[in-house]
Design a protein around this motif. Structure first.
Motif, PDB file in Angstrom:
ATOM      1  N   PHE A  51      24.866  48.850  20.302  1.00  0.00           N
ATOM      2  CA  PHE A  51      25.272  47.543  20.836  1.00  0.00           C
ATOM      3  C   PHE A  51      25.105  47.580  22.349  1.00  0.00           C
ATOM      4  O   PHE A  51      25.959  48.141  23.041  1.00  0.00           O
ATOM      5  CB  PHE A  51      26.757  47.279  20.547  1.00  0.00           C
ATOM      6  N   LEU A  52      24.053  46.987  22.895  1.00  0.00           N
ATOM      7  CA  LEU A  52      23.817  46.957  24.340  1.00  0.00           C
ATOM      8  C   LEU A  52      24.324  45.628  24.902  1.00  0.00           C
ATOM      9  O   LEU A  52      23.868  44.560  24.481  1.00  0.00           O
ATOM     10  CB  LEU A  52      22.332  47.112  24.655  1.00  0.00           C
ATOM     11  N   VAL A  53      25.256  45.698  25.848  1.00  0.00           N
ATOM     12  CA  VAL A  53      25.798  44.483  26.449  1.00  0.00           C
ATOM     13  C   VAL A  53      24.796  43.940  27.461  1.00  0.00           C
ATOM     14  O   VAL A  53      24.494  44.580  28.464  1.00  0.00           O
ATOM     15  CB  VAL A  53      27.157  44.736  27.132  1.00  0.00           C
ATOM     16  N   PHE A  74      26.344  50.642  26.420  1.00  0.00           N
ATOM     17  CA  PHE A  74      26.242  50.553  24.967  1.00  0.00           C
ATOM     18  C   PHE A  74      26.908  51.745  24.301  1.00  0.00           C
ATOM     19  O   PHE A  74      26.885  52.846  24.827  1.00  0.00           O
ATOM     20  CB  PHE A  74      24.780  50.449  24.496  1.00  0.00           C
ATOM     21  N   PRO A  75      27.493  51.485  23.125  1.00  0.00           N
ATOM     22  CA  PRO A  75      27.897  52.591  22.274  1.00  0.00           C
ATOM     23  C   PRO A  75      26.891  52.709  21.130  1.00  0.00           C
ATOM     24  O   PRO A  75      26.215  51.732  20.789  1.00  0.00           O
ATOM     25  CB  PRO A  75      29.245  52.119  21.725  1.00  0.00           C
ATOM     26  N   ILE A  76      26.792  53.872  20.566  1.00  0.00           N
ATOM     27  CA  ILE A  76      26.093  54.030  19.295  1.00  0.00           C
ATOM     28  C   ILE A  76      27.192  54.352  18.288  1.00  0.00           C
ATOM     29  O   ILE A  76      27.861  55.379  18.396  1.00  0.00           O
ATOM     30  CB  ILE A  76      25.034  55.142  19.349  1.00  0.00           C
ATOM     31  N   VAL A  77      27.402  53.426  17.364  1.00  0.00           N
ATOM     32  CA  VAL A  77      28.439  53.608  16.355  1.00  0.00           C
ATOM     33  C   VAL A  77      27.813  54.354  15.178  1.00  0.00           C
ATOM     34  O   VAL A  77      26.916  53.824  14.518  1.00  0.00           O
ATOM     35  CB  VAL A  77      29.017  52.255  15.903  1.00  0.00           C
ATOM     36  N   PRO A  78      28.256  55.592  14.926  1.00  0.00           N
ATOM     37  CA  PRO A  78      27.681  56.368  13.823  1.00  0.00           C
ATOM     38  C   PRO A  78      28.022  55.773  12.461  1.00  0.00           C
ATOM     39  O   PRO A  78      29.069  55.135  12.289  1.00  0.00           O
ATOM     40  CB  PRO A  78      28.343  57.743  13.960  1.00  0.00           C
ATOM     41  N   ARG A  79      27.138  55.986  11.527  1.00  0.00           N
ATOM     42  CA  ARG A  79      27.395  55.524  10.150  1.00  0.00           C
ATOM     43  C   ARG A  79      28.740  56.078   9.675  1.00  0.00           C
ATOM     44  O   ARG A  79      29.156  57.168  10.078  1.00  0.00           O
ATOM     45  CB  ARG A  79      26.274  55.967   9.222  1.00  0.00           C
ATOM     46  N   GLY A  80      29.418  55.273   8.875  1.00  0.00           N
ATOM     47  CA  GLY A  80      30.690  55.701   8.309  1.00  0.00           C
ATOM     48  C   GLY A  80      31.894  55.533   9.219  1.00  0.00           C
ATOM     49  O   GLY A  80      33.006  55.862   8.829  1.00  0.00           O
ATOM     50  N   LEU A  94      22.510  42.991  22.548  1.00  0.00           N
ATOM     51  CA  LEU A  94      21.293  43.407  21.864  1.00  0.00           C
ATOM     52  C   LEU A  94      21.689  44.495  20.877  1.00  0.00           C
ATOM     53  O   LEU A  94      22.376  45.453  21.243  1.00  0.00           O
ATOM     54  CB  LEU A  94      20.270  43.945  22.862  1.00  0.00           C
ATOM     55  N   LEU A  95      21.293  44.324  19.622  1.00  0.00           N
ATOM     56  CA  LEU A  95      21.552  45.309  18.580  1.00  0.00           C
ATOM     57  C   LEU A  95      20.259  46.038  18.248  1.00  0.00           C
ATOM     58  O   LEU A  95      19.184  45.421  18.209  1.00  0.00           O
ATOM     59  CB  LEU A  95      22.057  44.622  17.308  1.00  0.00           C
ATOM     60  N   PHE A  96      20.379  47.324  17.988  1.00  0.00           N
ATOM     61  CA  PHE A  96      19.233  48.119  17.540  1.00  0.00           C
ATOM     62  C   PHE A  96      19.709  48.872  16.318  1.00  0.00           C
ATOM     63  O   PHE A  96      20.605  49.722  16.411  1.00  0.00           O
ATOM     64  CB  PHE A  96      18.778  49.065  18.650  1.00  0.00           C
ATOM     65  N   GLU A  97      19.153  48.512  15.149  1.00  0.00           N
ATOM     66  CA  GLU A  97      19.655  49.063  13.897  1.00  0.00           C
ATOM     67  C   GLU A  97      18.565  49.041  12.833  1.00  0.00           C
ATOM     68  O   GLU A  97      17.604  48.276  12.948  1.00  0.00           O
ATOM     69  CB  GLU A  97      20.883  48.276  13.438  1.00  0.00           C
ATOM     70  N   PRO A  98      18.700  49.852  11.781  1.00  0.00           N
ATOM     71  CA  PRO A  98      17.684  49.874  10.737  1.00  0.00           C
ATOM     72  C   PRO A  98      17.498  48.515  10.076  1.00  0.00           C
ATOM     73  O   PRO A  98      18.458  47.751   9.914  1.00  0.00           O
ATOM     74  CB  PRO A  98      18.236  50.889   9.730  1.00  0.00           C
ATOM     75  N   VAL A  99      16.264  48.227   9.708  1.00  0.00           N
ATOM     76  CA  VAL A  99      15.944  47.006   8.971  1.00  0.00           C
ATOM     77  C   VAL A  99      16.835  46.959   7.729  1.00  0.00           C
ATOM     78  O   VAL A  99      17.034  47.972   7.055  1.00  0.00           O
ATOM     79  CB  VAL A  99      14.451  46.985   8.568  1.00  0.00           C
ATOM     80  N   GLY A 100      17.398  45.790   7.452  1.00  0.00           N
ATOM     81  CA  GLY A 100      18.225  45.618   6.272  1.00  0.00           C
ATOM     82  C   GLY A 100      19.710  45.838   6.510  1.00  0.00           C
ATOM     83  O   GLY A 100      20.512  45.643   5.601  1.00  0.00           O
ATOM     84  N   THR A 101      20.088  46.213   7.731  1.00  0.00           N
ATOM     85  CA  THR A 101      21.504  46.420   8.036  1.00  0.00           C
ATOM     86  C   THR A 101      22.241  45.081   7.984  1.00  0.00           C
ATOM     87  O   THR A 101      21.865  44.143   8.686  1.00  0.00           O
ATOM     88  CB  THR A 101      21.679  47.052   9.429  1.00  0.00           C
ATOM     89  N   LEU A 102      23.273  45.000   7.180  1.00  0.00           N
ATOM     90  CA  LEU A 102      24.090  43.792   7.112  1.00  0.00           C
ATOM     91  C   LEU A 102      25.080  43.787   8.266  1.00  0.00           C
ATOM     92  O   LEU A 102      25.721  44.807   8.539  1.00  0.00           O
ATOM     93  CB  LEU A 102      24.883  43.727   5.808  1.00  0.00           C
ATOM     94  N   ASN A 103      25.221  42.660   8.912  1.00  0.00           N
ATOM     95  CA  ASN A 103      26.116  42.577  10.068  1.00  0.00           C
ATOM     96  C   ASN A 103      27.565  42.871   9.711  1.00  0.00           C
ATOM     97  O   ASN A 103      28.326  43.343  10.553  1.00  0.00           O
ATOM     98  CB  ASN A 103      25.996  41.209  10.757  1.00  0.00           C
ATOM     99  N   THR A 104      27.970  42.634   8.480  1.00  0.00           N
ATOM    100  CA  THR A 104      29.346  42.884   8.067  1.00  0.00           C
ATOM    101  C   THR A 104      29.506  44.180   7.278  1.00  0.00           C
ATOM    102  O   THR A 104      30.596  44.461   6.774  1.00  0.00           O
ATOM    103  CB  THR A 104      29.877  41.707   7.224  1.00  0.00           C
TER     104      THR A 104
END
Length: 119
Positions: A51-53, A74-80, A94-104
């Protein structure tokens, strides 16, 4: 290969919590989103999120702490890891995440965006 203007892309939409795809690289989406208020607490079992502000500031709530993020940070929030973005005033991210990541993530509901719009 084309350049992307964050300012121009952010001017194309006004609503909050509805990420827009502005690019793709190596199986990851580059998204823009505007936050205001509290989002849902959620986690992603298989995806890390960055999450880049771009403009403003927001707080990321975790189970054990709160982290304030300012422009250019920005933080990088690890999976889980359960998290919840909170913004007192509108913030552009700005979000940088794998294709298919659901926002919720694991908490689908009325704010879930199944197919983010490309702009």
């Amino acid at each position: 290969m084309t350049k992307v203007s964050l300012r121009e892309k952010l001017a194309l939409f006004q609503n909050h919590w509805n990420p827009r795809i502005v690019g793709e690289s190596n199986g990851r989406h580059v998204k823009l989103v505007k936050f205001q208020g509290e989002f849902v607490r959620h986690e992603h079992d298989a995806e890390d999120e960055l999450f880049l502000v771009v403009q403003g500031r927001f707080r990321m709530d975790f189970r054990d702490r709160r982290v304030w993020l300012e422009e250019g940070e920005f933080p990088i929030v690890p999976r889980g890891i359960e998290h919840r973005p909170v913004a007192q005033h509108e913030v552009h991210v700005l979000l940088f995440e794998p294709v298919g990541t659901l926002n919720t993530g694991d908490a689908p509901g009325e704010r879930t965006v199944l197919e983010p719009q490309r702009i």
